[in-house]
Design a protein around this motif. Structure first.
Motif, PDB file in Angstrom:
ATOM      1  N   UNK A   1       0.786  -1.059  -0.098  1.00 54.11           N
ATOM      2  CA  UNK A   1       0.069  -0.056  -0.144  1.00 54.11           C
ATOM      3  C   UNK A   1       0.838   1.222  -0.241  1.00 54.11           C
ATOM      4  N   UNK A   2       1.996   1.153   0.802  1.00 58.08           N
ATOM      5  CA  UNK A   2       2.842   2.296   0.729  1.00 58.08           C
ATOM      6  C   UNK A   2       3.469   2.597  -0.574  1.00 58.08           C
ATOM      7  N   UNK A   3       3.920   1.489  -1.406  1.00 56.48           N
ATOM      8  CA  UNK A   3       4.422   1.660  -2.705  1.00 56.48           C
ATOM      9  C   UNK A   3       3.166   2.115  -3.580  1.00 56.48           C
ATOM     10  N   UNK A   4       2.042   1.723  -3.600  1.00 53.80           N
ATOM     11  CA  UNK A   4       1.177   2.256  -4.464  1.00 53.80           C
ATOM     12  C   UNK A   4       0.760   3.608  -4.112  1.00 53.80           C
ATOM     13  N   UNK A   5       0.733   4.173  -2.978  1.00 53.70           N
ATOM     14  CA  UNK A   5       0.424   5.547  -2.643  1.00 53.70           C
ATOM     15  C   UNK A   5       1.649   6.463  -3.119  1.00 53.70           C
ATOM     16  N   UNK A   6       2.881   5.960  -2.902  1.00 57.12           N
ATOM     17  CA  UNK A   6       4.111   6.819  -3.497  1.00 57.12           C
ATOM     18  C   UNK A   6       4.084   6.922  -4.952  1.00 57.12           C
ATOM     19  N   UNK A   7       3.585   5.825  -5.527  1.00 57.01           N
ATOM     20  CA  UNK A   7       3.406   5.805  -6.924  1.00 57.01           C
ATOM     21  C   UNK A   7       2.183   6.844  -7.590  1.00 57.01           C
ATOM     22  N   UNK A   8       1.300   6.999  -6.920  1.00 53.34           N
ATOM     23  CA  UNK A   8       0.228   7.689  -7.344  1.00 53.34           C
ATOM     24  C   UNK A   8       0.531   9.285  -6.946  1.00 53.34           C
ATOM     25  N   UNK A   9       1.300   9.636  -6.027  1.00 51.97           N
ATOM     26  CA  UNK A   9       1.628  10.857  -5.485  1.00 51.97           C
ATOM     27  C   UNK A   9       2.652  11.635  -6.291  1.00 51.97           C
ATOM     28  N   UNK A  10       3.879  10.512  -6.790  1.00 50.60           N
ATOM     29  CA  UNK A  10       5.007  11.079  -7.329  1.00 50.60           C
ATOM     30  C   UNK A  10       5.108  10.517  -8.737  1.00 50.60           C
ATOM     31  N   UNK A  11       4.162   9.833  -9.305  1.00 46.25           N
ATOM     32  CA  UNK A  11       4.437   9.374 -10.833  1.00 46.25           C
ATOM     33  C   UNK A  11       5.448   8.648 -10.971  1.00 46.25           C
ATOM     34  N   UNK A  12       5.867   7.455  -9.908  1.00 45.23           N
ATOM     35  CA  UNK A  12       7.061   6.576  -9.947  1.00 45.23           C
ATOM     36  C   UNK A  12       6.629   5.549 -10.912  1.00 45.23           C
ATOM     37  N   UNK A  13       7.648   4.759 -11.457  1.00 41.72           N
ATOM     38  CA  UNK A  13       7.312   3.614 -12.188  1.00 41.72           C
ATOM     39  C   UNK A  13       8.138   2.370 -11.498  1.00 41.72           C
ATOM     40  N   UNK A  14       7.458   1.237 -11.564  1.00 37.15           N
ATOM     41  CA  UNK A  14       8.308   0.375 -10.859  1.00 37.15           C
ATOM     42  C   UNK A  14       8.434  -0.953 -11.631  1.00 37.15           C
ATOM     43  N   UNK A  15       9.514  -1.797 -11.392  1.00 37.52           N
ATOM     44  CA  UNK A  15       9.645  -2.926 -11.760  1.00 37.52           C
ATOM     45  C   UNK A  15       9.513  -3.926 -10.689  1.00 37.52           C
ATOM     46  N   UNK A  16       8.626  -4.638 -10.502  1.00 30.90           N
ATOM     47  CA  UNK A  16       8.575  -5.379  -9.264  1.00 30.90           C
ATOM     48  C   UNK A  16       8.562  -6.899  -9.656  1.00 30.90           C
TER      49      UNK A  16
END
Length: 343
Positions: A212-227
């Motif tokens: 949930x933290x990673x999803x929030x950070x992505x939404x707030x800052x437009x991050x992209x993840x390789x998970x």
């Protein structure tokens, strides 16, 4: 405080546009042994011709059995290892051809969240020092007098009490240590986070908090993840696209819902059948697939399709011809490397 955009960033920052790309990546390792008692050195192709695209603001889930090459691929994407062949493009810049100074600067844009929070943090440093360390290394990003303030902001951003900034890693729980690792990865304001099994060492309830933290950070800052993960249930909660690896190759790639609902490659179907079903009424509805035989040796991979030695659908062509990653059905962008795909 959101990650800043570098002054030389490309004009097109539209969500969904390609950000990080792998093209024809191959990574081989010599084992030191000889094949069949002869004179030919055995080589393991940990990554074998991988093509991937990570789009802005999205999460690409990379799944597969242990030892299939996921972590090696992660190191190649981070330019920590050089491939035997192939390229890694970050915003259309080939990381492998950059001068050393330019590569060092571009690495700020792609950071790593490691698997084990118990061993990935220096036990001699405080939380403040751990998060501030990247800023101390890349001194041109921020004046020295501002770095501790920024580190405390990052601690708060990931849900840690800034008042605990002078604690050492052993004074935090496992989930808190992983948050600390995420804060450190965010210090350089990256565009991409490569998360290598970031929740596999955590309890299930703590896993959900970190996701949930990673999803929030992505939404707030437009991050992209390789998970990267071996737990398909976890990947389903965070990924937009899913790529399945087997013996160094991508055998299926597509949007999450399509891959989970209608897997095309037999190895994907087998992996999904092993995911625990919490609803007792639905257990066994799809049928558990138990693969027979052991995974083939990476030093002597099978001819043709790498999965054919364990596949219940194999035919003669599977042992003779290596299938290409192609679209198995009209109306979808999902691709699978199988001569006889499902659906």
């Amino acid at each position: 405080m959101p990650p800043d955009t570098p002054a030389d960033a490309p004009a097109d920052n539209t969500p969904g546009t390609p950000l990080l790309e792998a093209r024809g990546l191959v990574k081989g390792y010599g084992t030191g042994g000889l094949l069949g008692g002869g004179r030919t050195r055995a080589t393991v192709r940990a990554v074998d011709g991988v093509d991937l695209t990570l789009r802005r603001g999205t999460t690409l889930g990379l799944v597969g059995e242990s030892g299939c090459g996921k972590s090696t691929l992660a190191r190649l994407l981070l330019a920590l290892d050089r491939p035997t062949s192939g390229t890694v493009l970050l915003e259309d810049r080939d990381l492998l051809r950059l001068p050393r100074a330019e590569l060092r600067r571009r690495r700020r844009d792609i950071q790593l969240v490691m698997q084990d929070p118990y061993t990935s943090l220096d036990p001699r440093l405080t939380a403040l020092e751990i998060v501030r360390e990247p800023l101390d290394i890349h001194r041109d990003l921020m004046p020295k007098q501002d770095r501790s303030t920024r580190a405390r902001e990052l601690l708060e951003m990931v849900g840690l009490d800034p008042g605990h900034a002078h604690r050492h890693p052993h004074q935090f729980s496992g989930g808190q240590r992983q948050r600390l690792g995420i804060a450190r990865a965010l210090a350089l304001r990256p565009k991409v986070l490569v998360c290598d099994e970031p929740v596999s060492a955590l309890d299930v309830s703590v896993q959900a908090q970190v996701i949930n933290l990673l999803r929030r950070l992505q939404k707030e800052f437009g991050l992209s993840y390789v998970f990267i993960a071996h737990d398909l249930a976890v990947v389903r909660h965070i990924a937009d696209e899913v790529a399945v690896m087997y013996l160094g190759r991508i055998v299926e790639h597509g949007d999450r819902d399509t891959v989970y609902a209608r897997p095309a490659h037999p190895s994907t179907r087998a992996l999904l059948s092993a995911v625990p079903e919490p609803d007792p009424r639905r257990r066994g509805a799809a049928g558990r697939i138990v693969l027979r035989g052991d995974p083939p040796s990476p030093t002597r991979p099978p001819t043709g399709c790498a999965f054919h030695t364990r596949c219940w659908k194999r035919q003669e062509v599977c042992a003779e011809e290596r299938p290409v990653l192609s679209v198995p059905a009209a109306g979808t962008d999902r691709r699978a490397s199988c001569h006889f795909p499902e659906n």
